[in-house]
Design an enzyme around this catalytic site. Sequence first.
Site, PDB file in Angstrom:
ATOM      1  N   GLY A  20     -48.450 -28.798 136.309  1.00  0.00           N
ATOM      2  CA  GLY A  20     -48.300 -30.228 136.059  1.00  0.00           C
ATOM      3  C   GLY A  20     -48.472 -30.510 134.586  1.00  0.00           C
ATOM      4  O   GLY A  20     -48.666 -29.589 133.781  1.00  0.00           O
ATOM      5  N   PHE A  23     -53.542 -33.969 131.812  1.00  0.00           N
ATOM      6  CA  PHE A  23     -54.306 -35.009 132.528  1.00  0.00           C
ATOM      7  C   PHE A  23     -53.900 -35.141 134.000  1.00  0.00           C
ATOM      8  O   PHE A  23     -54.107 -36.182 134.607  1.00  0.00           O
ATOM      9  CB  PHE A  23     -54.163 -36.379 131.847  1.00  0.00           C
ATOM     10  CG  PHE A  23     -54.418 -36.345 130.367  1.00  0.00           C
ATOM     11  CD1 PHE A  23     -55.717 -36.259 129.881  1.00  0.00           C
ATOM     12  CD2 PHE A  23     -53.367 -36.358 129.466  1.00  0.00           C
ATOM     13  CE1 PHE A  23     -55.958 -36.211 128.514  1.00  0.00           C
ATOM     14  CE2 PHE A  23     -53.600 -36.306 128.100  1.00  0.00           C
ATOM     15  CZ  PHE A  23     -54.898 -36.237 127.623  1.00  0.00           C
ATOM     16  N   GLY A  25     -54.969 -33.021 136.384  1.00  0.00           N
ATOM     17  CA  GLY A  25     -56.005 -32.482 137.270  1.00  0.00           C
ATOM     18  C   GLY A  25     -55.764 -31.052 137.725  1.00  0.00           C
ATOM     19  O   GLY A  25     -56.287 -30.635 138.755  1.00  0.00           O
ATOM     20  N   LYS A  26     -55.013 -30.292 136.957  1.00  0.00           N
ATOM     21  CA  LYS A  26     -54.746 -28.886 137.317  1.00  0.00           C
ATOM     22  C   LYS A  26     -56.036 -28.072 137.376  1.00  0.00           C
ATOM     23  O   LYS A  26     -56.268 -27.335 138.321  1.00  0.00           O
ATOM     24  CB  LYS A  26     -53.843 -28.218 136.267  1.00  0.00           C
ATOM     25  CG  LYS A  26     -52.480 -28.824 136.129  1.00  0.00           C
ATOM     26  CD  LYS A  26     -51.675 -28.101 135.064  1.00  0.00           C
ATOM     27  CE  LYS A  26     -52.274 -28.202 133.682  1.00  0.00           C
ATOM     28  NZ  LYS A  26     -52.324 -29.579 133.148  1.00  0.00           N
ATOM     29  N   ASP A  92     -56.846 -19.843 134.235  1.00  0.00           N
ATOM     30  CA  ASP A  92     -56.653 -21.187 133.694  1.00  0.00           C
ATOM     31  C   ASP A  92     -55.785 -21.112 132.440  1.00  0.00           C
ATOM     32  O   ASP A  92     -55.730 -20.089 131.776  1.00  0.00           O
ATOM     33  CB  ASP A  92     -58.018 -21.820 133.359  1.00  0.00           C
ATOM     34  CG  ASP A  92     -57.909 -23.333 133.185  1.00  0.00           C
ATOM     35  OD1 ASP A  92     -56.995 -23.938 133.784  1.00  0.00           O
ATOM     36  OD2 ASP A  92     -58.751 -23.913 132.468  1.00  0.00           O
ATOM     37  N   GLU A  93     -55.102 -22.186 132.110  1.00  0.00           N
ATOM     38  CA  GLU A  93     -54.220 -22.242 130.931  1.00  0.00           C
ATOM     39  C   GLU A  93     -53.221 -21.093 130.953  1.00  0.00           C
ATOM     40  O   GLU A  93     -52.963 -20.437 129.932  1.00  0.00           O
ATOM     41  CB  GLU A  93     -55.049 -22.210 129.634  1.00  0.00           C
ATOM     42  CG  GLU A  93     -56.096 -23.307 129.517  1.00  0.00           C
ATOM     43  CD  GLU A  93     -55.531 -24.669 129.138  1.00  0.00           C
ATOM     44  OE1 GLU A  93     -54.290 -24.815 129.048  1.00  0.00           O
ATOM     45  OE2 GLU A  93     -56.335 -25.596 128.947  1.00  0.00           O
ATOM     46  N   ALA A  94     -52.634 -20.852 132.111  1.00  0.00           N
ATOM     47  CA  ALA A  94     -51.732 -19.708 132.294  1.00  0.00           C
ATOM     48  C   ALA A  94     -50.558 -19.744 131.318  1.00  0.00           C
ATOM     49  O   ALA A  94     -50.029 -18.694 130.936  1.00  0.00           O
ATOM     50  CB  ALA A  94     -51.209 -19.678 133.734  1.00  0.00           C
ATOM     51  N   CYS A 152     -46.666 -47.411 132.663  1.00  0.00           N
ATOM     52  CA  CYS A 152     -46.162 -48.191 133.793  1.00  0.00           C
ATOM     53  C   CYS A 152     -46.925 -47.943 135.096  1.00  0.00           C
ATOM     54  O   CYS A 152     -46.713 -48.650 136.075  1.00  0.00           O
ATOM     55  CB  CYS A 152     -44.675 -47.913 133.997  1.00  0.00           C
ATOM     56  SG  CYS A 152     -44.369 -46.266 134.656  1.00  0.00           S
ATOM     57  N   CYS A 181     -44.355 -40.994 132.739  1.00  0.00           N
ATOM     58  CA  CYS A 181     -43.318 -40.710 133.726  1.00  0.00           C
ATOM     59  C   CYS A 181     -42.038 -40.345 132.974  1.00  0.00           C
ATOM     60  O   CYS A 181     -41.956 -40.487 131.758  1.00  0.00           O
ATOM     61  CB  CYS A 181     -43.082 -41.919 134.625  1.00  0.00           C
ATOM     62  SG  CYS A 181     -42.325 -43.300 133.753  1.00  0.00           S
TER      63      CYS A 181
HETATM   64 ZN   LIG Z   1     -43.936 -44.770 132.991  1.00  0.00          ZN
END
Ligand SMILES: [Zn+2]
Length: 194
Positions: A20, A23, A25-26, A92-94, A152, A181
Amino acid sequence: MFLEPHFKGQRSGWIEVICGCMFSGKTEELIRRLKRAKIAALKVEVFKPRLDTRYDETSIVSHDTSSLLAIPVEDSSKLLRLGDDTTVVGIDEAQFFDDGLPEVCQQLAQRGIRVIAAGLDMDYRGMPFGVMPNLLAIAEYVTKVHAICVHCGNLATHSYRLAEGDSVVLLGEKEQYEPRCRSCYAQGNILRLV
Ligand SMILES: [Zn+2]
């Protein structure tokens, strides 16, 4: 919600990838899975690339401060030197690992180990990040987590870089990014060009 696959007979390994934007949440999700494995008394080892020096040297720390000890390693081949009784490997941080990581994960899974890797799927340009595409392709289970777009409120999939410049990721400078997004990310890039 991710459900652990269960298996019969011979122990079988597999690869899980949590990906992802920033921020999203991985790391929290990685820690959650690893802690649950520990509760089940499974021997867990956690690794991260040595270049990640954001916080202390040995723990992976997420924003909610729940943390786990991780061993910083120079390259992916170090992951093959595990204790015999290790059954779960966290990474982590792959995205910052070298190109050898997918093959290393294959070998670990072949040995019967559950491999859980977390990493950024795209860089700030929206391009697939380093070894992540290859890792995603060979994984049995893929979870894409999302952040919330700061503009948004829709689900965010992109890491928008506020700073100018063209280095791929400025480590330890999370304040220079915000989750956006697709639409707000594109909008920001258009405004930057005019
Ligand atoms: Zn947006």
